[in-house]
Write an enzyme that holds these catalytic residues in place. Structure first.
Site: not given
Length: 476
Positions: A59, A8, A6
């Site tokens: 995630s 972000h 991930d």
């Protein structure tokens, strides 16, 4: 850390700043961090608390893996869970049972200090941990009860109740400019005109719609300060070319096959399939006047002989000097401007996607050539057609981004790459598909049954374990 796969980290970074402002020492490992690195570092530095962040649905599975590994290692630190796709229910049902020590879902940055302080308090910790464990046990009990009560249709019945179009009376619009079109170094000033500012304020956990939020009695003053800072930085981003925007769109012949899949073809002969997009269908029992939707319902089935079409796109506003400027902020320990910069890049990427969609409707596809909407109407999606993105409620399965990127030669044309969990890098990016059907609409697939999971696995050529991994959030 943002977990493996991930990219972000804006929310995580805001949490870090809030904790640091309250005298916590925060060690930020960044994005795409493997479990071993997180836990090894926690041991090395003697961390009191471990925090995991993630945005994309894979995630959630990785967070569960970290909890299992903490249990295997005999670790004692509380584990904090946060990120847009996380929830109290998921934490209680999927993550907490794997780790005997405290696991706490933190819904937003404003709660982080209170949770962390309580977990480290000799006087408050025991009662708080007991309360959380009791709460999560109750949620698991309710979840199990809902599972028994939840009414799912069979996949066959759900398909029978799908959205219906009379293909004998509907003529799909033919793209005026079919094929792939590439946009490099698109004018940022033009993109900025279509920014939707409401999600920008949500990023900073300021509730309210723009522009009303600027005059809000509670958060208005802070919103105005933040907006002024954002406007000043946006002018620098545009004037000094801190970022570059690259995008690619494609318009192709397409038809629905296997009830729920969409074949995308190389040309009008429809013999060479460039991609088969596999979709999921709503399976929850609904009133008979509300169809069990699947995105494939909005494209003509191949057996009708009707020639239909589908679009695809991938855009990023994270090119140019993004890494350089971010490194400058981080070197100066300027967390505020680093977060502001990332948030503006995200807004520009979304605005770029909206801008190109507008051009597709009015020009490249041309089915709404006379469209004349205000910016507010565009933001409110008062137009014909949709642009759903893999990973979002109508098509929640992320791996479809792989063939989508191949279809558009997205990496070559935009510089975007996919992580092992199919997150896009740079993070300021959007990708998805274009539908022209006048009744096409967004919806949430929500929970699916075992029969659909097995059918999806067969259509994808997956084994059941792989299907369970990628569809876990949707599996009833």
């Amino acid at each position: 850390a943002t977990v493996k796969g991930d990219v972000h980290d804006i929310g995580k970074n805001i949490v870090g700043v809030v904790l640091q402002c309250n005298n916590f020492e925060v060690i930020d490992l960044g994005v795409m961090v493997p479990a071993d690195k997180i836990l090894d570092t926690a041991d090395e530095v003697g961390a009191d608390i471990i925090g995991l962040s993630g945005l994309i649905t894979p995630s959630l599975e990785e967070m569960t893996n970290v909890a299992k590994e903490m249990q295997r290692r005999g670790m004692k630190q509380p584990l904090l869970i946060g990120g847009a796709t996380t929830s109290r229910a998921h934490t209680a049902v999927k993550i907490e049972p794997n780790y005997e020590n405290p696991v706490v879902w933190v819904p937003d940055a404003s709660r982080a200090v209170g949770v962390a302080s309580t977990l480290l308090s000799r006087d408050l910790r025991e009662a708080y941990v007991a309360e959380v464990k009791t709460d999560y046990a109750r949620i698991r009990e309710q979840h199990a009860g809902r599972g028994e009560a939840r009414k799912l249709l069979s996949l066959e019945t759900a398909r029978e109740r799908g959205f219906k179009t009379d293909w004998n009376t509907y003529a799909p619009p033919v793209p005026k400019q079919p094929g792939i079109h590439v946009f490099r170094d698109y004018d940022l000033a033009e993109i900025a005109k279509t920014i939707d500012w409401t999600p920008f304020f949500q990023t900073w956990e300021l509730a309210g719609r723009y522009p009303k939020i600027l005059d809000d009695e509670v958060v208005g003053e802070e919103a105005r300060k933040l907006f002024a800072d954002a406007q000043a930085m946006l002018q620098k981003i545009i004037g000094e070319k801190w970022l570059s925007a690259n995008g690619v769109i494609g318009l192709f012949p397409a038809n629905t096959v296997n009830a729920d899949d969409i074949e995308i073809y190389a040309d009008e002969s429809r013999t060479d399939t460039l991609m088969t997009w596999h979709n999921l269908r709503q399976q929850m029992e609904k009133p008979l006047d509300r169809p069990n939707m699947c995105l494939a319902d909005f494209v003509a089935p191949r057996e009708t002989g009707m020639k239909d079409y589908l679009g695809a796109f991938a855009v990023t506003a994270g090119g140019g000097r993004f890494d350089e400027k971010l490194a400058e902020f981080e070197k100066a320990h300027d967390d505020y401007n680093a977060i502001l910069f990332k948030a503006l890049a995200d807004r520009l990427a979304e605005a770029f996607a909206e801008k190109l969609h507008q051009q597709v409707r009015t020009g490249f596809w041309g089915y709404a050539a006379d469209e004349n909407l205000s910016n507010e109407q565009v933001i409110n999606e008062e137009y014909r057609g949709i642009r759903p993105a893999p990973g979002y409620p109508a098509c929640p399965e992320h791996t479809e981004k792989g063939p989508l990127f191949d279809l558009l030669h997205a990496t070559e044309n935009t510089g975007l790459i996919l992580t092992e969990s199919f997150a896009m890098w740079p993070a300021a990016a959007v990708s998805g598909f274009y539908f022209s059907h006048p009744k096409s609409a967004y919806f949430a697939v929500a929970k699916i049954g075992r029969d659909q999971l097995e059918d999806y696995a067969r259509r994808k050529g997956w084994d059941i374990a792989t299907a369970e991994k990628w569809l876990a959030p949707n599996l009833a």
